[in-house]
Motif scaffolding. Structure first.
Motif, short mmCIF file in Angstrom:
data_model
loop_
_atom_site.label_atom_id
_atom_site.label_comp_id
_atom_site.label_asym_id
_atom_site.label_seq_id
_atom_site.Cartn_x
_atom_site.Cartn_y
_atom_site.Cartn_z
N MET A 46 0.36 -1.39 0.03
CA MET A 46 -0.64 -0.78 -0.32
C MET A 46 1.13 1.08 0.01
O MET A 46 2.26 1.04 0.33
CB MET A 46 -1.03 0.15 0.75
N GLN A 47 0.23 2.38 -0.58
CA GLN A 47 0.80 3.25 -0.59
C GLN A 47 1.08 4.37 1.03
O GLN A 47 0.81 3.11 1.93
CB GLN A 47 -0.31 4.54 -1.06
N PHE B 177 0.25 6.54 4.65
CA PHE B 177 -1.05 6.95 4.90
C PHE B 177 -1.50 8.19 4.17
O PHE B 177 -2.71 8.50 4.49
CB PHE B 177 -0.96 6.59 6.32
N LEU C 274 -2.82 7.71 1.19
CA LEU C 274 -3.94 6.78 0.98
C LEU C 274 -5.21 8.47 1.80
O LEU C 274 -6.36 7.99 1.49
CB LEU C 274 -4.60 6.11 2.18
N ARG D 84 -8.74 9.34 -0.95
CA ARG D 84 -10.04 8.93 -0.02
C ARG D 84 -11.09 10.28 -0.16
O ARG D 84 -10.50 11.42 -0.32
CB ARG D 84 -10.22 8.90 1.65
N ALA E 292 -10.19 2.01 5.52
CA ALA E 292 -10.42 0.82 4.89
C ALA E 292 -10.79 0.22 3.73
O ALA E 292 -10.26 -0.04 2.49
CB ALA E 292 -10.89 -0.09 5.89
N THR F 240 -10.91 2.96 1.27
CA THR F 240 -10.27 3.34 0.16
C THR F 240 -8.87 2.24 -0.79
O THR F 240 -8.56 2.08 -1.69
CB THR F 240 -9.37 5.12 0.64
N ASP F 241 -8.29 1.49 0.60
CA ASP F 241 -7.40 0.95 0.71
C ASP F 241 -7.58 -0.06 -0.31
O ASP F 241 -6.95 -0.62 -0.83
CB ASP F 241 -6.86 0.38 1.53
N GLU F 242 -8.86 -0.78 -0.26
CA GLU F 242 -9.91 -1.84 -1.59
C GLU F 242 -10.14 -1.03 -2.54
O GLU F 242 -10.43 -2.03 -3.83
CB GLU F 242 -10.89 -2.45 -0.65
N SER G 60 -1.30 -2.71 4.14
CA SER G 60 -2.51 -2.66 4.10
C SER G 60 -3.29 -1.53 5.23
O SER G 60 -2.34 -1.06 6.24
CB SER G 60 -3.00 -4.04 4.15
N PHE G 61 -4.21 -1.30 4.81
CA PHE G 61 -4.79 -0.14 5.91
C PHE G 61 -4.96 -1.12 7.32
O PHE G 61 -4.91 -0.34 8.57
CB PHE G 61 -6.19 0.43 5.36
N ASP H 3 1.71 5.34 10.76
CA ASP H 3 2.93 5.41 9.26
C ASP H 3 4.72 5.97 9.55
O ASP H 3 5.04 5.57 8.85
CB ASP H 3 2.32 5.98 8.41
#
Lengths: 180, 180
Positions: free
Chosen positions: A1-2, A4, A7, A11, A119, A121-123, B3-4, B122
């Motif tokens: 993942m990127q 935070f 993220l 969002r 969460a 957004t992360d998906e 991941s988040f 993070d």
């Protein structure tokens, strides 16, 4: 993942969704992230009703719209509606809130909404938090006891529209050092 | 980044900090993540006062402790105290809140706290949100106008203690499908 920060930048409140259904595993990971949310004195004053039944979801969507005011007529597009119910918090949070004249569950529910939308957004999903809903109607549709407050609705689905740039106050508007 | 869900698992309320100072770039990325927080009607009803002056930070720490009640005597260890001040929100959020008898800024501040603590995690930092503080003393120390509510304090620093397992309700306790 990127990171935070990336993220948080990604969002956004999505108000257009396409027909693609949300995968069960994605929904479950989002709910797990919700479950891990912190809260005042660990009170966890929440229940989450996942509305994924097509007809019921459309009825809930109707209960969040106010055609007269032009509010939220897009909600029907989202395949999943999460109805967030405020539950009684624990003794410590209640006592602290009484002394400090705060209702900590309001803050707790903000944290919960934050976990759910980040969460999602992360998906790769879109989401939108709706504070405007007809509590009475939602309560009736989902058989929520009269003693419980229906706090928020969170839409989940695959977004149709692209990422928008955020409109926010500048850092210097909101941050200062060692003095107000 | 992870991941988040992994990030949410990692975040915890840290109550022991070591002496390592927090890097400026890390703090700035955390503040940027805070700035991007969503809020009801995008009202952004917040100001963040970064207290990194050693003496002042210790005075703020004293204002969050209640020795008689055994509360928060650890706060002095954290090198940075973020004091979160509630600002007036915008017209739409106020009107919506009036009609729905909600004070949306409480929820907004929960979202903000969530962004700050997750961004800190993070960055490998520890954090702790403190709702228990002596508003009057904090207001005086930081010259916050009497009209403003001092909502929360968030500690930042390098944590000393290891990761703890979270105590939370189970998924079946908090999630149901299509009915309460």
């Amino acid at each position: 993942m990127q990171s935070f920060l990336e993220l948080a930048e990604k969002r956004q409140s999505d108000r257009m969704y396409n027909d693609q259904p949300v995968e069960k595993e994605k929904l479950e990971r989002i709910l797990e992230a919700a479950r891990l949310s912190p809260s005042a004195c660990n009170g966890q004053p929440w229940k989450i009703i996942v509305v994924d039944n097509f007809e019921l979801k459309n009825k809930i969507a109707d209960a969040t719209s106010s055609k007269a005011l032009g509010f939220n007529h897009f909600t029907k597009q989202a395949p999943i509606h999460l109805v967030i119910v405020e539950e009684s918090t624990n003794f410590s949070s209640k006592i602290g809130g009484l002394i400090k004249r705060r209702h900590y569950p309001d803050t707790d529910l903000g944290i919960l909404a934050s976990h759910i939308t980040l969460a999602a957004t992360d998906e790769g999903l879109g989401s939108c938090v709706i504070g405007w809903l007809n509590e009475k109607k939602v309560r009736k549709l989902l058989k929520i006891p009269a003693s419980r407050r229906v706090a928020l609705l969170i839409l989940l689905g695959y977004p149709k529209a692209a990422h928008r740039e955020k409109i926010r106050k500048s850092i210097t508007d909101i941050v200062s050092y060692n003095i107000y």
